[in-house]
Design an enzyme around this catalytic site. Sequence first.
Site, PDB file in Angstrom:
ATOM      1  CD  GLU A 102      -1.596   0.851   2.670  1.00  0.00           C
ATOM      2  OE1 GLU A 102      -1.648   0.202   4.013  1.00  0.00           O
ATOM      3  OE2 GLU A 102      -2.437   2.062   3.489  1.00  0.00           O
ATOM      4  CG  ASP A 114      16.152  -1.953  11.086  1.00  0.00           C
ATOM      5  OD1 ASP A 114      16.965  -0.372  11.830  1.00  0.00           O
ATOM      6  OD2 ASP A 114      16.763  -1.721  10.405  1.00  0.00           O
ATOM      7  CB  ILE A 127       1.494   4.730   3.638  1.00  0.00           C
ATOM      8  CG1 ILE A 127       0.922   4.037   4.128  1.00  0.00           C
ATOM      9  CG2 ILE A 127       1.927   6.307   4.067  1.00  0.00           C
ATOM     10  CD1 ILE A 127       1.286   2.899   4.941  1.00  0.00           C
TER      11      ILE A 127
HETATM   12  P1  ADP Z   1      15.032   0.258   2.569  1.00  0.00           P
HETATM   13  O1  ADP Z   1      14.220  -1.474   2.731  1.00  0.00           O
HETATM   14  O2  ADP Z   1      15.829  -0.064   1.276  1.00  0.00           O
HETATM   15  O3  ADP Z   1      15.373   0.808   3.891  1.00  0.00           O
HETATM   16  P2  ADP Z   1      12.547   0.785   3.033  1.00  0.00           P
HETATM   17  O4  ADP Z   1      11.100   0.113   3.255  1.00  0.00           O
HETATM   18  O5  ADP Z   1      13.201   2.019   4.199  1.00  0.00           O
HETATM   19  O6  ADP Z   1      13.289   0.332   2.212  1.00  0.00           O
HETATM   20  O7  ADP Z   1      12.104   2.122   1.645  1.00  0.00           O
HETATM   21  C1  ADP Z   1      12.075   3.365   1.835  1.00  0.00           C
HETATM   22  C2  ADP Z   1      11.981   5.000   1.753  1.00  0.00           C
HETATM   23  O8  ADP Z   1      10.246   4.445   1.095  1.00  0.00           O
HETATM   24  C3  ADP Z   1      11.514   4.897   3.009  1.00  0.00           C
HETATM   25  O9  ADP Z   1      12.763   5.698   3.720  1.00  0.00           O
HETATM   26  C4  ADP Z   1      10.156   6.006   3.136  1.00  0.00           C
HETATM   27  O10 ADP Z   1       9.937   7.294   2.712  1.00  0.00           O
HETATM   28  C5  ADP Z   1       9.390   5.147   1.824  1.00  0.00           C
HETATM   29  N1  ADP Z   1       8.252   3.991   2.114  1.00  0.00           N
HETATM   30  C6  ADP Z   1       8.332   3.384   2.439  1.00  0.00           C
HETATM   31  N2  ADP Z   1       7.037   2.417   2.613  1.00  0.00           N
HETATM   32  C7  ADP Z   1       6.439   3.221   2.111  1.00  0.00           C
HETATM   33  C8  ADP Z   1       4.818   3.382   1.400  1.00  0.00           C
HETATM   34  N3  ADP Z   1       3.892   1.591   2.164  1.00  0.00           N
HETATM   35  N4  ADP Z   1       4.418   4.156   1.115  1.00  0.00           N
HETATM   36  C9  ADP Z   1       4.662   5.190   0.908  1.00  0.00           C
HETATM   37  N5  ADP Z   1       5.628   5.641   1.089  1.00  0.00           N
HETATM   38  C10 ADP Z   1       6.705   4.416   1.761  1.00  0.00           C
END
Ligand code: ADP
Length: 288
Positions: free
Chosen positions: A94, A197, A96
Amino acid sequence: MIPDSLLSELENKLDQTIESQRRLSGGSINQAAKITLSNGQPCFLKWNTSADPNMFSVEEKGLELLRSANTTIHIPTVYATGETSGSIGYMVQEFIEEGQAKNGSAQHFGQQLAKLHKKQQEQFGLDHNNYIGRLPQSNKKHDDWITFFIEERMDPQLKMATDSGKLGSKTVSQFQSMYKRLPTIFPKEPASLLHGDLWSGNFFYDQEGQTTIYDPAVYYGHREIELAFTQLFGGFSSAFYNAYKEAYPLQPNFNQRKDIYNLYPLLVHTNLFGGSYAQQLKRIVQRF
Ligand code: ADP
């Protein structure tokens, strides 16, 4: 751009065409994009060509576990995880939209994190292993926190760091002396469900000011390790900590022991990035 093979895999899997895509400056580990499906649904996509493709299915399990605590923290729904025939691992969630904290957002986060930590089990660990960043994280269960901390958190990372020459035998013996003191340092606590984390890069406030957490490395652990990590790189307000402590008070003198918990993320960062993290952890382990 998103690789063509991944786009066609996603179109098959989701049974939708992808109408638009926008690359996002991703996290530290994976590539990320916003995609919009033909039904108008915006999705968050992350993918990786080099990591274990299993990484995303265990991340999905972690998000489900966080959801099972029934907090009102927003946990993104996962639409798909998988791997293309060309070994690109991916996860679709999803989307966000990030917003800003509103009045009460940080308090809400603190209270709800306390609620997450009140979900507890007998043993420290988890029924499956996962990843911290892109490194394997062993969650073998133990009856007591100190054994878990030493055998599943410190020693595997310490071994990785010495095998790669990032840390030497002197540091290993300093860790071993510190281990002897742990029974007088760590207060007894039950095993709490942890995000695992939780730093400022793994949460944001959505457009309504509600907290969203993502990218977990869940397990049942001593809740102080989670709070210590929130303080390592900052980004959490005093309103957050006050609300947490009001909902679930900490035992005295947390500040005096918090650096020991942070040896874990510092070891992980030493293994991932090297450099100044090794110096930082050496200073801590010398002190104890
Ligand atoms: P990684 O596994 O490479 O560290 P993340 O899951 O932390 O990646 O996601 C990278 C960035 O994307 C986050 O810092 C956040 O800003 C954005 N993000 C993460 N999940 C979502 C989401 N479901 N919807 C929108 N943006 C997201």
